[in-house]
Design an enzyme around this catalytic site. Structure first.
Site, PDB file in Angstrom:
ATOM      1  N   THR A   1      55.428   2.554  44.460  1.00 44.16           N
ATOM      2  CA  THR A   1      56.739   2.712  43.817  1.00 44.16           C
ATOM      3  C   THR A   1      57.814   1.968  44.609  1.00 44.16           C
ATOM      4  O   THR A   1      58.653   1.258  44.041  1.00 44.16           O
ATOM      5  CB  THR A   1      57.087   4.222  43.738  1.00 44.16           C
ATOM      6  OG1 THR A   1      56.108   4.851  42.909  1.00 44.16           O
ATOM      7  CG2 THR A   1      58.477   4.465  43.200  1.00 44.16           C
TER       8      THR A   1
ATOM      9  N   SER B   1      48.948  -0.384  46.412  1.00 43.57           N
ATOM     10  CA  SER B   1      49.131   0.949  46.980  1.00 43.57           C
ATOM     11  C   SER B   1      47.801   1.447  47.546  1.00 43.57           C
ATOM     12  O   SER B   1      46.757   1.265  46.916  1.00 43.57           O
ATOM     13  CB  SER B   1      49.633   1.896  45.878  1.00 43.57           C
ATOM     14  OG  SER B   1      49.806   3.190  46.390  1.00 43.57           O
TER      15      SER B   1
ATOM     16  N   HIS C   1      46.503   4.503  48.098  1.00 42.00           N
ATOM     17  CA  HIS C   1      45.734   5.669  47.623  1.00 42.00           C
ATOM     18  C   HIS C   1      44.945   5.402  46.345  1.00 42.00           C
ATOM     19  O   HIS C   1      44.180   6.254  45.901  1.00 42.00           O
ATOM     20  CB  HIS C   1      46.649   6.895  47.474  1.00 42.00           C
ATOM     21  CG  HIS C   1      47.597   6.872  46.321  1.00 42.00           C
ATOM     22  ND1 HIS C   1      47.411   7.627  45.201  1.00 42.00           N
ATOM     23  CD2 HIS C   1      48.757   6.196  46.117  1.00 42.00           C
ATOM     24  CE1 HIS C   1      48.424   7.440  44.358  1.00 42.00           C
ATOM     25  NE2 HIS C   1      49.252   6.568  44.897  1.00 42.00           N
TER      26      HIS C   1
ATOM     27  N   THR D   1      60.758   3.110  61.226  1.00 41.60           N
ATOM     28  CA  THR D   1      59.515   3.080  62.010  1.00 41.60           C
ATOM     29  C   THR D   1      58.320   3.120  61.056  1.00 41.60           C
ATOM     30  O   THR D   1      58.278   3.929  60.129  1.00 41.60           O
ATOM     31  CB  THR D   1      59.474   4.279  62.982  1.00 41.60           C
ATOM     32  OG1 THR D   1      60.600   4.163  63.850  1.00 41.60           O
ATOM     33  CG2 THR D   1      58.193   4.292  63.802  1.00 41.60           C
TER      34      THR D   1
ATOM     35  N   CYS E   1      51.649   9.919  37.564  1.00 44.31           N
ATOM     36  CA  CYS E   1      52.612   9.944  38.666  1.00 44.31           C
ATOM     37  C   CYS E   1      54.003  10.347  38.182  1.00 44.31           C
ATOM     38  O   CYS E   1      54.946  10.312  38.943  1.00 44.31           O
ATOM     39  CB  CYS E   1      52.651   8.627  39.425  1.00 44.31           C
ATOM     40  SG  CYS E   1      51.817   7.248  38.734  1.00 44.31           S
TER      41      CYS E   1
HETATM   42  N1  PLP Z   1      52.361   1.097  39.481  1.00 41.13           N
HETATM   43  C1  PLP Z   1      51.321   1.540  38.762  1.00 41.13           C
HETATM   44  C2  PLP Z   1      50.748   0.678  37.690  1.00 41.13           C
HETATM   45  C3  PLP Z   1      50.777   2.798  39.020  1.00 41.13           C
HETATM   46  O1  PLP Z   1      49.745   3.235  38.302  1.00 41.13           O
HETATM   47  C4  PLP Z   1      51.351   3.597  40.045  1.00 41.13           C
HETATM   48  C5  PLP Z   1      50.852   4.959  40.311  1.00 41.13           C
HETATM   49  O2  PLP Z   1      50.081   5.490  39.577  1.00 41.13           O
HETATM   50  C6  PLP Z   1      52.418   3.070  40.772  1.00 41.13           C
HETATM   51  C7  PLP Z   1      52.898   1.816  40.460  1.00 41.13           C
HETATM   52  C8  PLP Z   1      53.070   3.845  41.873  1.00 41.13           C
HETATM   53  O3  PLP Z   1      52.296   3.815  43.042  1.00 41.13           O
HETATM   54  P1  PLP Z   1      52.518   4.965  44.164  1.00 41.13           P
HETATM   55  O4  PLP Z   1      51.800   6.168  43.641  1.00 41.13           O
HETATM   56  O5  PLP Z   1      51.893   4.405  45.390  1.00 41.13           O
HETATM   57  O6  PLP Z   1      53.967   5.154  44.291  1.00 41.13           O
END
Ligand code: PLP
Length: 375
Positions: free
Chosen positions: A73, A187, A189, A225, A312
């Site tokens: 994000t 990302s 995770h 940091t 999310c």
């Molecule tokens: N972009 C896409 C296409 C996603 O599917 C997600 C999360 O599911 C994100 C961005 C956001 O990533 P994060 O969960 O690391 O903030």
């Protein structure tokens, strides 16, 4: 005896790799600020820089092009808010792109959620954008965008190209040079790394206005940091990204099997983006007449984790904005769930999902008039 829970929500977050978890724990057991010049600080710096190499290698970038962030994000916000001037984004972007620039001009998509390249050409000519942002793969449907063609059009107009590859990373090969984009978000995770760490790849060190100020970290591109433990875990997961990619055929077989069973059982069921190239592990299925929230609760009671639209977001289920942009009715967009496979899933998971799905469809009896056949 209660059956073991089934996790079919790998697009929300993937199970953490043991090696990544070990790297996080190991880094947490150490002391040291990577900005400190003493030996303890230099050891922490070494962890960060090794991870930078690993992440760079996993996407075909150079280490200095990697800016570590606190999430996918944040990487998206950094790219979208870091430029001056108009931006174009596809109508199916993740909220972290769409909300980062509420003034963004939307590029329409077709019924499978693929950007309309003719419309993009016209919008580029009309608005002379500073940046064009199109995701590599959609988090809800898995639809894969023709990024090379988007880049060709944007480049002719001298716009920067940003690609949100958060969901594609680890599921299909991601190479920043082959995609020919300037900025790419990933990302940790989603590939078996820890939550709360991501990266923006800024090719050729494209200059962006920082989101966070107050420190010289990340070459003044992201103050604060560094999350040393998270970054170390990210590096280990990125180094293993090819193992993730090797699961593609297995997850595709599970996904295709699930879709075939559901469509055979209920011809009224809709598989979104079925007409285009998709991530191998993802399906977005509509059960006519039954809201996604009801479906999620029923699956949860059956011990099956799936999600509605974008996991999310806030936890409140509304009609999917993505499916609406693809031309789905309000009702269709309200009744779709996402199933995403990954490490650890097997054919018996598909069996249990289909059984729960059928039980729900029959119990409610509100299947839009569609016939339900024995699965
Ligand atoms: N972009 C896409 C296409 C996603 O599917 C997600 C999360 O599911 C994100 C961005 C956001 O990533 P994060 O969960 O690391 O903030």
């Amino acid at each position: 005896m209660k059956s073991a829970p089934i996790y079919l929500d790998h697009n929300a977050t993937a199970p953490m790799l043991a090696a990544a978890r070990d790297a996080v724990i190991d880094a947490m057991a150490r002391t040291g600020n990577p900005s400190s010049v003493h030996a303890t600080g230099r050891a922490a710096r070494h962890l960060v820089e090794s991870a930078r190499e690993q992440v760079a290698r996993s996407v075909g970038a150079a280490a200095p092009e990697i800016v570590f962030t606190g999430s996918g994000t944040e990487a998206n916000n950094f790219a979208l808010r870091g430029v001056d001037g108009p931006v174009l984004i596809s109508a199916v972007e993740h909220d972290s792109v769409a909300a980062a620039r509420p003034d963004a001009i939307a590029i329409p998509v077709d019924g499978d959620g693929i950007v309309d390249l003719r419309a993009l050409e016209a919008l580029v000519a009309q608005h002379r954008p500073a940046l064009v942002s199109v995701m590599l793969a959609n988090n809800e449907t898995g639809a894969i965008q023709p990024i090379d063609e988007v880049a060709r059009i944007a480049r002719r107009a001298r716009a920067l190209i940003h690609c949100d590859a958060v969901q594609a990373f680890g599921k299909i090969a991601v190479d920043v040079a082959a995609l020919d984009v300037d900025l790419l978000s990933v990302s940790a995770h989603k590939i078996g790394g820890p939550q709360g760490v991501g990266a923006l790849i800024a090719r050729g060190n494209v200059a962006l206005e920082p989101l966070l100020r107050g420190g010289g970290q990340e070459k003044r591109r992201r103050a604060g940091t560094e999350n040393v433990a998270g970054i170390a875990g990210f590096g280990v997961a990125a180094a293993a990204v090819n193992d993730h990619l090797k699961m593609a055929e297995a997850t595709r077989a599970l996904r295709d099997g699930l879709e075939a069973r559901i469509v055979a059982a209920m011809p009224g069921a809709r598989i979104f983006a079925a007409g285009t190239r998709r991530l191998p592990n993802t399906t977005c299925v509509g059960m006519p007449g039954i809201g996604a929230e009801t479906q999620l609760m029923a699956f949860d009671l059956a011990g099956i984790a799936v999600s509605a639209g974008a996991a999310c977001s806030s936890g409140k289920v509304t009609a999917s904005r993505v499916l609406r942009a693809m031309g789905a009715s309000e009702e269709e967009a309200r009744c779709a769930i996402r199933v995403s496979f990954g490490r650890g899933n097997s054919v018996s998971d598909v069996e249990r999902f289909v059984a729960a799905w059928m039980a729900l469809a029959m119990r409610r009896g509100s299947n839009g008039g569609a016939t339900i056949r024995a699965a």
